[in-house]
Design a protein around this motif. Structure first.
Motif, PDB file in Angstrom:
ATOM      1  N   SER A 186       0.842  -1.218   0.000  1.00  0.00           N
ATOM      2  CA  SER A 186       0.000   0.000   0.000  1.00  0.00           C
ATOM      3  C   SER A 186       0.868   1.255   0.000  1.00  0.00           C
ATOM      4  CB  SER A 186      -0.916  -0.006   1.225  1.00  0.00           C
ATOM      5  OG  SER A 186      -1.809  -1.102   1.177  1.00  0.00           O
ATOM      6  N   THR A 194       2.348   1.786  -3.402  1.00  0.00           N
ATOM      7  CA  THR A 194       1.352   2.295  -4.361  1.00  0.00           C
ATOM      8  C   THR A 194       1.107   3.795  -4.157  1.00  0.00           C
ATOM      9  OG1 THR A 194       0.267   0.134  -4.449  1.00  0.00           O
ATOM     10  CG2 THR A 194      -1.010   2.032  -5.186  1.00  0.00           C
ATOM     11  N   GLN A 207       2.054   6.903  -6.743  1.00  0.00           N
ATOM     12  CA  GLN A 207       1.067   7.903  -7.201  1.00  0.00           C
ATOM     13  C   GLN A 207       1.527   9.324  -6.847  1.00  0.00           C
ATOM     14  OE1 GLN A 207      -2.515   6.615  -5.265  1.00  0.00           O
ATOM     15  NE2 GLN A 207      -2.869   4.913  -6.710  1.00  0.00           N
TER      16      GLN A 207
END
Length: 370
Positions: free
Chosen positions: A118, A121, A125
């Motif tokens: 997580s 990710t 981004q």
């Protein structure tokens, strides 16, 4: 007349036998034997020929497992053995599941995997957004660089977590499944990393084990080793690559090496050979008899074993001469069945006595005055 001659020959043979029992030392010399005595005593000769057969020596050996042929399946983490999926002596293939464990440490590692995935990710981004803003001239370059550093840290943490899970027995597809589902599991499935036989099981279902605890052994039996005990003197002519054969079994191999030291208690050298065992005719730990061809040294000949006369540690053969026979000392290198390999002063086509040797030995000793 013929009866009288036969009786004289029988008396001579009895006298020769009595002399042999006394066991005097031998010497190399010629002695006379009449032609009628040769025929009456059944003495036969045969020409010496070049070595046409392989003479081998036999030694005791034991079948052992090479270190590279044995895999120990151990528990990667602390946990409980839930189920054994194989039995002892069962053949397995590479990738077959062999045991199932339950470990809270595994679920903790999978939770760390979810958290690291997580973070990676989000960092990816954030870096993409910051890089776009920097390209448009909205933010300074420092912010884009900070986002890139955060992304690298997150990806490094993810890689480290995956490495820990791989050591715990989780495959990359399993890790991807955990990330997609978002549900950690405490289950550990251990698999075989090679083909072989389950040679030992060290645990039982329900047993609690620590990390690195041995659970079971998987052994390859298609390629094994032989440890052979060879007298130090006989090992001189054996070189790596020499063929070896297990007696009474259709199994052969090659010598790998010899021990550089001699055992103090019996003066033997340990010879190690590698053998192919595709039919599994032999098993680890089995005691066997091994044949190794004798390498010729010097003037060596293969003759029938009946041609060699022995007296304590001495050996001699009787060579036909115009006047009778000549006793020539020989050194026995090896014997196999009815054939013996000797080294000595013998030439090709010499006529060597192969029958009636006991009578010749008696005549020789009588001629020598013993």
């Amino acid at each position: 007349m013929n009866n009288e001659r036969y009786l004289r020959c029988v008396k001579s043979l009895s006298f020769f036998t009595a002399i042999i029992i006394s066991g005097p030392a031998m010497s190399a010399e010629k002695f006379s034997v009449a032609e009628d005595q040769i025929q009456a005593l059944g003495i036969k000769v045969s020409p010496v020929q070049s070595m046409k057969q392989t003479v081998s020596s036999r030694y005791p050996g034991q079948v052992v497992v090479p270190p590279k042929a044995e895999q120990i399946v151990s528990s990667p983490l602390e946990g409980v053995v839930v189920q054994l999926l194989v039995g002892e002596y069962q053949p397995v293939r590479k990738g077959d599941p062999v045991a199932r464990l339950s470990s809270p440490a595994m679920s903790q590692l999978q939770l760390q995997l979810l958290q690291a995935a997580s973070r990676a990710t989000l960092a990816r981004q954030a870096y993409s957004r910051e890089q776009t803003l920097f390209d448009e001239g909205i933010i300074p370059k420092r912010r884009a660089q900070e986002a890139q550093a955060t992304l690298k840290e997150a990806e490094a943490t993810l890689v480290q977590t995956k490495a820990e899970l791989a050591l715990a027995g989780l495959t990359p597809p399993m890790m991807e499944q955990v990330v997609r589902s978002g549900i950690p599991s405490d289950r550990i499935i251990l698999t075989a990393v090679q083909d072989g036989i389950v040679s030992a099981i060290s645990v039982r279902p329900g047993q609690r084990v620590d990390g690195a605890t041995s659970l079971l052994n998987i052994t390859q039996v298609d390629a094994l080793w032989l440890d052979v005990q060879v007298p130090s003197q006989a090992s001189i002519g054996i070189q790596p690559g020499a063929p070896v054969t297990i007696v009474d079994k259709n199994v052969s191999g090659r010598v790998i090496n010899l021990s550089p030291t001699v055992t103090a208690d019996n003066q033997f050298v340990v010879l190690r050979a590698e053998i192919e065992n595709p039919g599994r005719a032999i098993r680890p730990g089995e005691l066997v008899t091994v044949e190794i061809p004798v390498q010729s040294a010097g003037n060596s000949w293969d003759i029938p074993i009946s041609a060699v006369a022995r007296n304590k540690a001495d050996s001699v053969v009787f060579v036909r001469t115009p006047e009778g026979f000549e006793a020539r000392p020989v050194k026995v290198e090896a014997s196999a069945g009815q054939l013996v390999r000797v080294q000595g002063n013998i030439r090709e086509q010499d006529q060597v006595a192969v029958a009636g040797v006991i009578a010749l030995k008696g005549a020789w000793l009588e001629e020598d005055g013993e």
